[in-house]
Design an enzyme around this catalytic site. Sequence first.
Site, PDB file in Angstrom:
ATOM      1  N   GLU A 112      70.368 115.714  82.898  1.00 50.63           N
ATOM      2  CA  GLU A 112      69.639 114.473  83.196  1.00 50.63           C
ATOM      3  C   GLU A 112      69.036 114.505  84.604  1.00 50.63           C
ATOM      4  O   GLU A 112      69.303 113.611  85.431  1.00 50.63           O
ATOM      5  CB  GLU A 112      70.542 113.257  83.005  1.00 50.63           C
ATOM      6  CG  GLU A 112      71.021 113.102  81.569  1.00 50.63           C
ATOM      7  CD  GLU A 112      71.825 111.827  81.324  1.00 50.63           C
ATOM      8  OE1 GLU A 112      72.384 111.269  82.287  1.00 50.63           O
ATOM      9  OE2 GLU A 112      71.895 111.398  80.159  1.00 50.63           O
ATOM     10  N   GLU A 169      71.886 113.608  73.434  1.00 49.35           N
ATOM     11  CA  GLU A 169      72.882 112.575  73.739  1.00 49.35           C
ATOM     12  C   GLU A 169      72.412 111.243  73.179  1.00 49.35           C
ATOM     13  O   GLU A 169      71.244 110.883  73.312  1.00 49.35           O
ATOM     14  CB  GLU A 169      73.062 112.384  75.257  1.00 49.35           C
ATOM     15  CG  GLU A 169      73.902 113.420  75.947  1.00 49.35           C
ATOM     16  CD  GLU A 169      74.137 113.051  77.416  1.00 49.35           C
ATOM     17  OE1 GLU A 169      74.203 111.841  77.730  1.00 49.35           O
ATOM     18  OE2 GLU A 169      74.212 113.959  78.241  1.00 49.35           O
TER      19      GLU A 169
END
Length: 649
Positions: free
Chosen positions: A151, A306
């Site tokens: 991320e 995710e």
Amino acid sequence: MVGLTRVPGLLFGGDYNPEQWPEEVWAEDARLMAEAGVNLATVAVFSWSRLEPRQGEYDFGWLDRVLDLLHAHGVAADLATATATPPPWLVREHPDVMPVNADGVRLEFGSRQGYCPSSPVFREHLVRLTTAMATRYQNHPALVMWHVGNEYADHTLECFCPESARHFREWLAARYGDVDALNAAWGTSCWGQHYTAFAQIEPPRTAPGPVNPAQLLDWRRFCSDALLELFLAEKAVLREISPDVPITTNFMSILHGLDYWKWSAALDVVSDDAYPDPADPESHVAVALSYDLMRSLKRQPWLLLESAPSAVSWREVNVPKPPGMMRLHSLQALAHGSDGVLFFQWRQAKYGPEKFHSALLPHGGTTTRGWQDTLRLGRDLRKLGELAGAETKAQVAIVLDWESWWGLEAPESMPSNRLKLKELLLAWYRPLHARGVAVDLAPPGRDLSGYRLVIVPNLYLCTDEQAESLAAFDGELIVGPFSGVVDAADQVHEGGAPGPLRELLGVEVDEFWPLQDGVTQDTTAGPARTWAEWIRLVDAEPVASYEGGELHGRPAITRRGNVTYVSCLLDDVTPVLEPALGGLDHVDVPEGVEAVRRGGHLFLLNHTTTRKQVTLPRPGTDLLTETALHGDIELAPRDAVVLRIEGDK
Ligand SMILES: [Zn+2]
């Protein structure tokens, strides 16, 4: 069909953090993963401090055993290089590894992503660990994908330390060559900022007043590039040692900080983390837009790496997903081009900031509703394997450009700070989505010739080349307001807006007319809010006009040839889309039902809590229930049909 990895069918699983659990739990994890049909686990994302507890002293034994165990149970590994967070010894020995904020405060260890993207010390250690990981695991049979970082830009997008300043100056010198070119581009004659040497330039730290917007724009470009350099440093190591294993990093949907067009070119597999808020009844629309972006980045299937089985842990109030929503949202990602569904995380944490974040295996274990949902999804995904690799064909593209977005949302120097690009994108996307029309996203320079309709919600920053590329498109083109305003240096185009789009649109913008919050400006095409413009027709026909107020009777929407210009933000853009919609492939569905074509399949997803009737456009077989369907069908609340259409490939 070629999948994203060598794992056959769709991918199912999630982040697995075995280092948070005693080793005796691992066997149960592997057994339950196999029971649920999990075939991919993301491992070692935050494991640096456990893999290298002291500098140069590696402890790979535990990870060896984890990977062996996963492999023995048929679970492949999306193996992280473990560089997402540096270990405490590195931070204590080299405090300048930690990032510094705009106020000059060096941030402390104790969270995650604590690194300066430009730190040569961090980079050196990161390359060293990546080399060690790649060397050790390149031939492990569980390894099917490398997972670099995590991320990017979630917490650390920018750093204002002296090393980052040096890196920024180096980046500027490469872009401009000499400081006079920078002075010209940045317009430093304003407010007495003329530089005589690159050495005088610093990052845009907190200043007494508004900072030069051209400096801010270059800073945004630099910050995206600096993190990409970090990614590329790892990629180079992995390519060298482990050339046949695909490389990914998990994106964060439509993220302001990183130019994903540029980033995705460096990835083998685009993957995304998506967390639509279950409390927002419209969240499935915004997430569909971000899924369509992921599919468009490389124009190939991508991977939802995710998502949350139920509640997250980082909102003010973390509402769980009611029964059926996890399955429905998972099927939605597949509909929009994902080749799998993965979650954060496998086993719900016992401690740490994410201990209340839901997981495939909840705190309560295998007697919970959550576990039943996990088992059911695993069964469903096994029935849908033929979807892997299937492509989507869209006739509509929405143009999105990061540099323009950065310019548009620069603080403190715009006619209105209420123009938010994500909202502008959604305003056009929403009615197309409701009609089951497939939409791609595209950068302004991409060849648009395959599309029938192209929408440019906003292109505040528009170069001559981008304008030429739009002018070369011969389908229906719709351009939204406040476009063609500045060039690549954030300088207003000669003669003002719409700058290089003037000939294409056939209008001139006399004056921007932003509207105060709560003020509605009526038009003959419906009410507008937030933004309007005083425009003059040069070579265009008026299609709709403003009604009431200072703009009364003036043109609001214009048309020249195949091009429509919309000078305001309409509450509902349907009247503008209507003429173009007729000829587009679409599926008629009731409100709240999403219809998505992927390859030879049609997904029908009921996002409502009531039963809905849908007329199938063609007969087919529902892969979920293995039943032949035709004509009118009923969709139960939050239920879905994945139809293999008869006679389609
Ligand atoms: Zn720094």
